[in-house]
Design an enzyme around this catalytic site. Structure first.
Site, short mmCIF file in Angstrom:
data_model
loop_
_atom_site.label_atom_id
_atom_site.label_comp_id
_atom_site.label_asym_id
_atom_site.label_seq_id
_atom_site.Cartn_x
_atom_site.Cartn_y
_atom_site.Cartn_z
N GLY A 58 74.12 47.50 54.99
CA GLY A 58 72.68 47.79 55.09
C GLY A 58 72.09 47.72 56.49
O GLY A 58 70.88 47.64 56.63
N ILE A 87 67.22 43.68 58.72
CA ILE A 87 67.52 42.26 58.47
C ILE A 87 69.04 42.07 58.46
O ILE A 87 69.55 41.05 58.91
CB ILE A 87 66.87 41.79 57.16
CG1 ILE A 87 65.35 42.00 57.22
CG2 ILE A 87 67.19 40.33 56.90
CD1 ILE A 87 64.60 41.60 55.95
N ALA A 130 62.96 52.66 47.57
CA ALA A 130 62.05 53.24 46.57
C ALA A 130 61.30 54.34 47.28
O ALA A 130 61.14 54.31 48.51
CB ALA A 130 61.08 52.18 46.04
N TYR A 138 53.55 46.79 46.34
CA TYR A 138 55.01 46.62 46.28
C TYR A 138 55.58 47.21 44.98
O TYR A 138 56.73 47.65 44.93
CB TYR A 138 55.37 45.13 46.43
CG TYR A 138 56.77 44.88 46.91
CD1 TYR A 138 57.22 45.39 48.13
CD2 TYR A 138 57.68 44.16 46.14
CE1 TYR A 138 58.52 45.16 48.56
CE2 TYR A 138 58.98 43.93 46.57
CZ TYR A 138 59.38 44.43 47.78
OH TYR A 138 60.67 44.22 48.21
N LYS A 161 63.19 44.01 42.36
CA LYS A 161 63.61 42.72 42.94
C LYS A 161 63.72 41.65 41.85
O LYS A 161 64.59 40.79 41.91
CB LYS A 161 62.61 42.27 44.02
CG LYS A 161 62.66 43.09 45.31
CD LYS A 161 64.02 43.08 45.97
CE LYS A 161 63.97 43.63 47.38
NZ LYS A 161 65.34 43.92 47.90
N ILE A 191 59.04 41.45 57.20
CA ILE A 191 59.51 41.71 58.56
C ILE A 191 59.38 43.22 58.81
O ILE A 191 59.72 44.01 57.92
CB ILE A 191 61.00 41.29 58.71
CG1 ILE A 191 61.16 39.78 58.43
CG2 ILE A 191 61.55 41.64 60.09
CD1 ILE A 191 62.59 39.27 58.48
N THR A 235 60.47 46.44 59.40
CA THR A 235 61.72 47.22 59.47
C THR A 235 61.42 48.64 58.98
O THR A 235 60.31 48.92 58.52
CB THR A 235 62.80 46.61 58.53
OG1 THR A 235 62.30 46.70 57.18
CG2 THR A 235 63.12 45.18 58.86
N LEU A 236 62.46 49.47 59.03
CA LEU A 236 62.32 50.85 58.55
C LEU A 236 61.85 50.88 57.09
O LEU A 236 60.92 51.59 56.73
CB LEU A 236 63.69 51.53 58.68
CG LEU A 236 63.77 53.04 58.62
CD1 LEU A 236 63.00 53.63 59.81
CD2 LEU A 236 65.23 53.50 58.68
N SER A 237 62.48 50.06 56.24
CA SER A 237 62.10 50.03 54.82
C SER A 237 60.67 49.54 54.63
O SER A 237 59.93 50.06 53.80
CB SER A 237 63.01 49.08 54.03
OG SER A 237 64.29 49.61 53.96
P1 NAD Z 1 66.27 48.58 56.50
O1 NAD Z 1 65.61 49.90 56.27
O2 NAD Z 1 66.66 48.26 57.88
O3 NAD Z 1 67.53 48.40 55.55
C1 NAD Z 1 67.63 49.00 54.27
C2 NAD Z 1 69.05 49.53 54.20
O4 NAD Z 1 69.32 50.05 52.89
C3 NAD Z 1 69.30 50.67 55.19
O5 NAD Z 1 70.39 50.35 56.03
C4 NAD Z 1 69.65 51.83 54.29
O6 NAD Z 1 70.61 52.72 54.86
C5 NAD Z 1 70.25 51.11 53.09
N1 NAD Z 1 70.36 51.98 51.92
C6 NAD Z 1 69.37 52.69 51.31
N2 NAD Z 1 69.91 53.46 50.33
C7 NAD Z 1 71.26 53.20 50.33
C8 NAD Z 1 72.35 53.68 49.57
N3 NAD Z 1 72.20 54.59 48.59
N4 NAD Z 1 73.59 53.20 49.84
C9 NAD Z 1 73.77 52.28 50.81
N5 NAD Z 1 72.78 51.81 51.59
C10 NAD Z 1 71.54 52.26 51.34
O7 NAD Z 1 65.20 47.51 55.94
P2 NAD Z 1 65.28 45.94 55.69
O8 NAD Z 1 63.88 45.52 55.58
O9 NAD Z 1 66.19 45.29 56.66
O10 NAD Z 1 65.91 45.87 54.23
C11 NAD Z 1 67.07 45.12 53.90
C12 NAD Z 1 66.83 44.33 52.61
O11 NAD Z 1 65.87 43.31 52.88
C13 NAD Z 1 66.27 45.15 51.45
O12 NAD Z 1 66.85 44.69 50.25
C14 NAD Z 1 64.80 44.78 51.47
O13 NAD Z 1 64.17 44.97 50.23
C15 NAD Z 1 64.94 43.32 51.82
N6 NAD Z 1 63.70 42.67 52.28
C16 NAD Z 1 62.97 43.21 53.28
C17 NAD Z 1 61.80 42.58 53.70
C18 NAD Z 1 60.97 43.15 54.80
O14 NAD Z 1 59.79 42.79 54.91
N7 NAD Z 1 61.50 44.00 55.66
C19 NAD Z 1 61.40 41.38 53.08
C20 NAD Z 1 62.18 40.85 52.05
C21 NAD Z 1 63.33 41.50 51.66
#
Ligand code: NAD
Length: 260
Positions: free
Chosen positions: A14, A21, A99, A161, A168, A197, A199-201
């Site tokens: 990821g 993250i 999503a 969300y 989740k 945090i 991030t792209l997502s």
């Molecule tokens: P991110 O966009 O950097 O990472 C999300 C990753 O998911 C990307 O690398 C993307 O390529 C991958 N992904 C999406 N579809 C995919 C697929 N079909 N196959 C394989 N990989 C796939 O964003 P992030 O915020 O670092 O997200 C990482 C995790 O942390 C997620 O589960 C997110 O829900 C969770 N999270 C994020 C936050 C926040 O505020 N950013 C807070 C709590 C939890």
């Protein structure tokens, strides 16, 4: 027992870019002396993940493999290649969610069937798929562990969300069931509930800035969670210091969950 993961091997799934993250977890594991294997989804990601892997001193930048989590064959192929080239692994960091942007604002009730299934497939079922294939291929070493990432929106209603919160909640329940299934093989399964945090997502969630502002103003620690804090907590969960912890959801969110 120690916090050390030196010489151990972890799959980090990821990493999209340096804000991910997953990249925070990768750096903490690397700083702690671990060997890393990266997986990415889609050709567009390959270059950035390879460049990031190359930036880690002593890390083999060839340990970067495609793995679209929606495709069981691809997971199988990726993990088979990893087992053949790298050997068994001490842990997997699952940092994947998705999503549709249009489902991350307004009322939850507007979620479509397609959007619901897509979010649950990528953000929740994928953890079960990963653990299942890793077990079948005997990829885990003894005392291995799995860490996934979740968010408070799985426990409480957080504006915008929506379907991701429901996914989740499903992911967090999966952690408990997987912990129960895998405990007899000595494998632990935990989640980290990270504070928001940028991030792209996170860009997909409407009005994300207000969520950050609220944390800065009212979380017990009065500051935003960093990638490094999540990364270091993941190292703890992977280490033998956490050997008695499984099925747990560890909040790394400046304490905000006690307020919300
Ligand atoms: P991110 O966009 O950097 O990472 C999300 C990753 O998911 C990307 O690398 C993307 O390529 C991958 N992904 C999406 N579809 C995919 C697929 N079909 N196959 C394989 N990989 C796939 O964003 P992030 O915020 O670092 O997200 C990482 C995790 O942390 C997620 O589960 C997110 O829900 C969770 N999270 C994020 C936050 C926040 O505020 N950013 C807070 C709590 C939890």
């Amino acid at each position: 027992m120690s916090l050390s993961v030196e010489g151990q091997t972890f799959i980090v799934m990821g990493v999209a870019n340096k804000r991910s993250i997953a990249w925070g977890i990768a750096r903490s594991l690397h700083d702690a002396g671990a060997k890393l294997v990266f997986t990415y989804a889609g050709d567009r990601m390959e270059k950035s993940v390879r460049e990031l892997a190359e930036s880690l001193e002593g890390q083999n930048a060839d340990y970067v493999f495609p793995c679209d989590i929606t495709n069981d064959e691809e997971i199988n192929e990726a993990f088979t290649t990893i087992k053949n080239k790298v050997g068994q692994v001490n842990g997997i960091a699952h940092c994947i969610a998705f999503a549709r942007k249009e489902e991350l604002n307004g009322d939850y009730i507007s979620t479509t069937r397609d959007g619901f299934l897509l979010a649950h497939n990528i953000s929740s079922y994928s953890l079960t798929a990963v653990v299942k294939v890793a077990k079948e291929l005997e990829l885990f070493t003894e005392n291995a562990s799995v860490v996934t990432l979740t968010y408070l929106g799985g426990e409480k209603v957080i504006e915008n969300y929506n379907v991701m919160g429901v996914a989740k909640a499903s992911l967090e329940a999966s952690v408990k069931y997987l912990a129960n299934d895998m405990g007899k093989y000595g494998v632990r399964v935990n989640s980290i509930s990270a504070g928001p945090i940028r991030t792209l997502s996170a860009k997909g969630v409407s009005d994300f800035n207000s969520i950050l502002k609220e944390i800065e103003e009212s979380a017990p620690l009065r500051r935003i969670t960093t990638q490094e804090e999540v990364g270091d907590a993941a190292v703890f969960l992977f280490s033998s210091m956490a050997r008695g912890i499984t099925g747990e959801n560890l909040h790394v969110d400046s304490g905000y969950h006690v307020k919300a």
